[in-house]
Design a protein around this motif. Structure first.
Motif, PDB file in Angstrom:
ATOM      1  N   THR A   1      -3.676  12.290  44.144  1.00 38.84           N
ATOM      2  CA  THR A   1      -3.443  12.355  42.708  1.00 38.84           C
ATOM      3  C   THR A   1      -4.491  11.517  41.992  1.00 38.84           C
ATOM      4  O   THR A   1      -4.543  10.299  42.185  1.00 38.84           O
ATOM      5  CB  THR A   1      -2.047  11.808  42.368  1.00 38.84           C
TER       6      THR A   1
ATOM      7  N   MET B   1      -9.244  17.764  42.668  1.00 37.02           N
ATOM      8  CA  MET B   1      -7.957  17.823  43.357  1.00 37.02           C
ATOM      9  C   MET B   1      -8.190  17.965  44.854  1.00 37.02           C
ATOM     10  O   MET B   1      -8.956  18.801  45.310  1.00 37.02           O
ATOM     11  CB  MET B   1      -7.133  18.999  42.838  1.00 37.02           C
ATOM     12  N   GLN B   2      -7.551  17.086  45.597  1.00 35.40           N
ATOM     13  CA  GLN B   2      -7.573  17.139  47.046  1.00 35.40           C
ATOM     14  C   GLN B   2      -6.126  17.194  47.511  1.00 35.40           C
ATOM     15  O   GLN B   2      -5.255  16.600  46.869  1.00 35.40           O
ATOM     16  CB  GLN B   2      -8.275  15.909  47.619  1.00 35.40           C
ATOM     17  N   PRO B   3      -5.862  17.891  48.600  1.00 31.38           N
ATOM     18  CA  PRO B   3      -4.477  17.973  49.075  1.00 31.38           C
ATOM     19  C   PRO B   3      -3.881  16.579  49.271  1.00 31.38           C
ATOM     20  O   PRO B   3      -4.470  15.726  49.926  1.00 31.38           O
ATOM     21  CB  PRO B   3      -4.596  18.702  50.410  1.00 31.38           C
ATOM     22  N   GLY B   4      -2.736  16.339  48.646  1.00 28.69           N
ATOM     23  CA  GLY B   4      -2.043  15.068  48.795  1.00 28.69           C
ATOM     24  C   GLY B   4      -2.650  13.914  48.026  1.00 28.69           C
ATOM     25  O   GLY B   4      -2.288  12.773  48.265  1.00 28.69           O
TER      26      GLY B   4
ATOM     27  N   GLU C   1      -3.384   7.310  45.606  1.00 28.21           N
ATOM     28  CA  GLU C   1      -3.036   7.041  46.998  1.00 28.21           C
ATOM     29  C   GLU C   1      -3.886   5.924  47.601  1.00 28.21           C
ATOM     30  O   GLU C   1      -3.478   5.282  48.572  1.00 28.21           O
ATOM     31  CB  GLU C   1      -3.168   8.311  47.847  1.00 28.21           C
TER      32      GLU C   1
END
Length: 184
Positions: free
Chosen positions: A127, A122-125, A157
């Motif tokens: 999916t 998981m990375q910010p922003g 993204e």
């Protein structure tokens, strides 16, 4: 013809040759090669932040990119650099941190610092996509070598990379000077 006219004619021939050489060099570096400075850490330790590379824009005019090659492509207005993992129609899966293409685990030991690190975290922003997945027609699946810090095709993204967006092959690292060499 006088000696002075001969010298002028020889000079003009020389000048014409130099102009043609300069034009050939400009065309070669406009369409054949380009220089890029790496702004992110997505390819660490193969290519580091601030490294300078030469991109060969010619190979993919006459052949498809090969799996495992480092590819430069357009992502929006930016140029990104990632490693080619899957072709159109390939089934990509990530299990226990390892990458499988069409059911076969690929050997990435030559460019990854350790195995079992390819599960998208998981990375910010960002999916993660669901695996297994099939690469659509006219698209490629690419991943950064820094699997723990690369925003790449494993995330919605970014998505798959259209074949038409491929610019060329990352060919040579030219800076820092103590790391000059071909990129594999």
């Amino acid at each position: 013809m006088s000696a002075e006219q001969n010298r002028l004619k020889a000079f003009l021939e020389y000048l014409k040759s130099m102009v043609l050489l300069a034009l050939a060099i400009i065309l070669f570096f406009t369409f054949g090669m380009s220089h890029n400075r790496i702004p992110s850490g997505s390819m660490i330790s193969t290519i580091n932040i601030g490294d300078h590379i030469i991109v060969n824009n010619l190979p993919f005019y006459y052949r498809l990119p090969k799996k495992g090659e480092i590819i430069v492509f357009h992502k929006g207005k930016e140029l990104w650099v990632k490693r080619l993992i899957g072709y159109p129609g390939d089934e990509i899966d990530i299990r226990e941190g390892n990458v499988y293409v069409n059911g076969e685990r690929i050997d990435e030991t030559s460019y990854l610092e350790s195995e079992g690190i390819s599960t998208p975290i998981m990375q910010p922003g960002a999916t993660p996509i669901a695996f297994p997945m099939t690469v659509p027609d006219d698209y490629y699946f690419l991943m950064g070598d820094n699997r723990l810090g690369s925003l790449d095709c494993r995330f919605e993204e970014v998505g798959m990379i259209p074949c038409k967006d491929i610019v060329g092959k990352a060919w040579v690292k030219i800076y820092p000077f103590n790391q000059i060499g071909l990129l594999h």
